[in-house]
Design a protein around this motif. Structure first.
Motif, PDB file in Angstrom:
ATOM      1  N   GLY A   1     -46.819 -19.159   9.362  1.00  9.13           N
ATOM      2  CA  GLY A   1     -47.155 -19.007  10.767  1.00  9.13           C
ATOM      3  C   GLY A   1     -47.255 -17.555  11.157  1.00  9.13           C
ATOM      4  O   GLY A   1     -47.562 -16.717  10.356  1.00  9.13           O
ATOM      5  N   TRP A   2     -46.951 -17.241  12.375  1.00  6.81           N
ATOM      6  CA  TRP A   2     -46.966 -15.910  12.966  1.00  6.81           C
ATOM      7  C   TRP A   2     -48.228 -15.163  12.648  1.00  6.81           C
ATOM      8  O   TRP A   2     -49.293 -15.581  13.027  1.00  6.81           O
ATOM      9  N   TYR A   3     -48.129 -14.068  11.926  1.00  7.52           N
ATOM     10  CA  TYR A   3     -49.292 -13.212  11.706  1.00  7.52           C
ATOM     11  C   TYR A   3     -50.425 -13.964  11.019  1.00  7.52           C
ATOM     12  O   TYR A   3     -51.576 -13.797  11.359  1.00  7.52           O
ATOM     13  N   GLY A   4     -50.094 -14.790  10.069  1.00  5.34           N
ATOM     14  CA  GLY A   4     -51.117 -15.501   9.320  1.00  5.34           C
ATOM     15  C   GLY A   4     -51.573 -16.790   9.957  1.00  5.34           C
ATOM     16  O   GLY A   4     -52.406 -17.496   9.407  1.00  5.34           O
ATOM     17  N   ALA A   5     -51.044 -17.120  11.101  1.00  2.51           N
ATOM     18  CA  ALA A   5     -51.377 -18.392  11.735  1.00  2.51           C
ATOM     19  C   ALA A   5     -52.850 -18.441  12.097  1.00  2.51           C
ATOM     20  O   ALA A   5     -53.423 -17.477  12.562  1.00  2.51           O
ATOM     21  N   ARG A   6     -53.445 -19.570  11.886  1.00  3.38           N
ATOM     22  CA  ARG A   6     -54.833 -19.796  12.271  1.00  3.38           C
ATOM     23  C   ARG A   6     -54.847 -20.864  13.350  1.00  3.38           C
ATOM     24  O   ARG A   6     -55.274 -21.971  13.150  1.00  3.38           O
ATOM     25  N   LYS A   7     -54.290 -20.516  14.484  1.00  3.34           N
ATOM     26  CA  LYS A   7     -54.262 -21.451  15.594  1.00  3.34           C
ATOM     27  C   LYS A   7     -54.636 -20.696  16.863  1.00  3.34           C
ATOM     28  O   LYS A   7     -54.284 -19.540  17.037  1.00  3.34           O
ATOM     29  N   SER A   8     -55.344 -21.362  17.723  1.00  2.86           N
ATOM     30  CA  SER A   8     -55.778 -20.693  18.947  1.00  2.86           C
ATOM     31  C   SER A   8     -54.604 -20.557  19.914  1.00  2.86           C
ATOM     32  O   SER A   8     -53.687 -21.372  19.920  1.00  2.86           O
ATOM     33  N   VAL A   9     -54.649 -19.500  20.685  1.00  2.00           N
ATOM     34  CA  VAL A   9     -53.660 -19.236  21.719  1.00  2.00           C
ATOM     35  C   VAL A   9     -54.432 -19.212  23.031  1.00  2.00           C
ATOM     36  O   VAL A   9     -55.285 -18.355  23.232  1.00  2.00           O
ATOM     37  N   THR A  10     -54.134 -20.159  23.909  1.00  8.79           N
ATOM     38  CA  THR A  10     -54.970 -20.331  25.096  1.00  8.79           C
ATOM     39  C   THR A  10     -54.330 -19.888  26.403  1.00  8.79           C
ATOM     40  O   THR A  10     -55.005 -19.822  27.413  1.00  8.79           O
ATOM     41  N   SER A  11     -53.034 -19.589  26.387  1.00  8.03           N
ATOM     42  CA  SER A  11     -52.386 -19.198  27.639  1.00  8.03           C
ATOM     43  C   SER A  11     -51.359 -18.095  27.385  1.00  8.03           C
ATOM     44  O   SER A  11     -50.936 -17.870  26.251  1.00  8.03           O
TER      45      SER A  11
ATOM     46  N   ARG B   1     -47.194  -1.934  21.336  1.00  2.90           N
ATOM     47  CA  ARG B   1     -48.100  -2.762  22.126  1.00  2.90           C
ATOM     48  C   ARG B   1     -48.921  -3.552  21.111  1.00  2.90           C
ATOM     49  O   ARG B   1     -49.481  -2.977  20.188  1.00  2.90           O
ATOM     50  N   VAL B   2     -48.941  -4.863  21.279  1.00  2.00           N
ATOM     51  CA  VAL B   2     -49.645  -5.719  20.323  1.00  2.00           C
ATOM     52  C   VAL B   2     -50.680  -6.568  21.050  1.00  2.00           C
ATOM     53  O   VAL B   2     -50.599  -6.751  22.267  1.00  2.00           O
ATOM     54  N   ILE B   3     -51.634  -7.052  20.273  1.00  2.00           N
ATOM     55  CA  ILE B   3     -52.590  -8.013  20.807  1.00  2.00           C
ATOM     56  C   ILE B   3     -52.497  -9.285  19.972  1.00  2.00           C
ATOM     57  O   ILE B   3     -52.128  -9.254  18.800  1.00  2.00           O
ATOM     58  N   ILE B   4     -52.804 -10.412  20.607  1.00  2.00           N
ATOM     59  CA  ILE B   4     -52.887 -11.705  19.931  1.00  2.00           C
ATOM     60  C   ILE B   4     -54.291 -12.222  20.177  1.00  2.00           C
ATOM     61  O   ILE B   4     -54.692 -12.451  21.319  1.00  2.00           O
ATOM     62  N   HIS B   5     -55.040 -12.378  19.124  1.00  2.53           N
ATOM     63  CA  HIS B   5     -56.418 -12.859  19.236  1.00  2.53           C
ATOM     64  C   HIS B   5     -56.401 -14.310  19.700  1.00  2.53           C
ATOM     65  O   HIS B   5     -55.655 -15.127  19.176  1.00  2.53           O
ATOM     66  N   LYS B   6     -57.202 -14.646  20.692  1.00  3.45           N
ATOM     67  CA  LYS B   6     -57.179 -15.993  21.278  1.00  3.45           C
ATOM     68  C   LYS B   6     -57.628 -17.074  20.306  1.00  3.45           C
ATOM     69  O   LYS B   6     -57.064 -18.160  20.288  1.00  3.45           O
ATOM     70  N   ARG B   7     -58.645 -16.798  19.491  1.00  2.00           N
ATOM     71  CA  ARG B   7     -59.154 -17.845  18.591  1.00  2.00           C
ATOM     72  C   ARG B   7     -58.310 -18.019  17.339  1.00  2.00           C
ATOM     73  O   ARG B   7     -58.123 -19.125  16.881  1.00  2.00           O
ATOM     74  N   SER B   8     -57.827 -16.939  16.763  1.00  2.00           N
ATOM     75  CA  SER B   8     -57.130 -17.043  15.476  1.00  2.00           C
ATOM     76  C   SER B   8     -55.611 -16.978  15.580  1.00  2.00           C
ATOM     77  O   SER B   8     -54.916 -17.374  14.656  1.00  2.00           O
ATOM     78  N   GLY B   9     -55.083 -16.436  16.664  1.00  2.00           N
ATOM     79  CA  GLY B   9     -53.640 -16.279  16.794  1.00  2.00           C
ATOM     80  C   GLY B   9     -53.092 -15.084  16.033  1.00  2.00           C
ATOM     81  O   GLY B   9     -51.879 -14.902  15.967  1.00  2.00           O
TER      82      GLY B   9
END
Length: 115
Positions: free
Chosen positions: A48-58, A101-109
């Motif tokens: 999970g975490w960095y390697g997760a391939r799940k969308s983050v929508t909120s 400061r980090v970013i989380i990509h919405k499509r890939s997580g």
């Protein structure tokens, strides 16, 4: 034992050995301290975490993901803002000082440091 039963037992043992090897490889990654923004990925479908391939929508999902990622460390997740393709979050020390400061990509997580 018949040939079929012996074959099935062999395949089951082989599968168990492969799955155990993958799990121990990721435990090995974590034991070596590779749970940081750039190195927190093990090549495993269950990772999970960095390697997760799940969308983050909120923003709430982004916060949960970051809190899970940083669990056990000395940092806290601060303000999270939504951008066009990602969420941006402040990572704070226990004294509320900005550490990253980090970013989380919405499509890939995927989580990346931008500071």
């Amino acid at each position: 034992m018949t040939g079929k039963s012996l074959f099935m037992a062999g395949v089951s043992l082989l599968l168990a050995a492969i799955l155990n090897t993958e799990a121990s490889a990721c435990r090995s990654c974590m034991n070596q301290g590779w749970n940081s923004t750039y190195n927190g990925y093990c090549n495993n479908q269950n990772w999970g975490w960095y390697g997760a391939r799940k969308s983050v929508t909120s923003i709430e999902e982004a916060r949960r993901t970051l809190e899970e990622y940083y669990a056990g460390s000395e940092v806290m997740v601060g303000r999270i803002t939504e951008k066009t393709g990602y969420f941006q979050a402040d990572i704070l020390s226990r004294g509320n000082k900005l550490m990253d400061r980090v970013i989380i990509h919405k499509r890939s997580g995927r989580i990346r440091s931008i500071r």
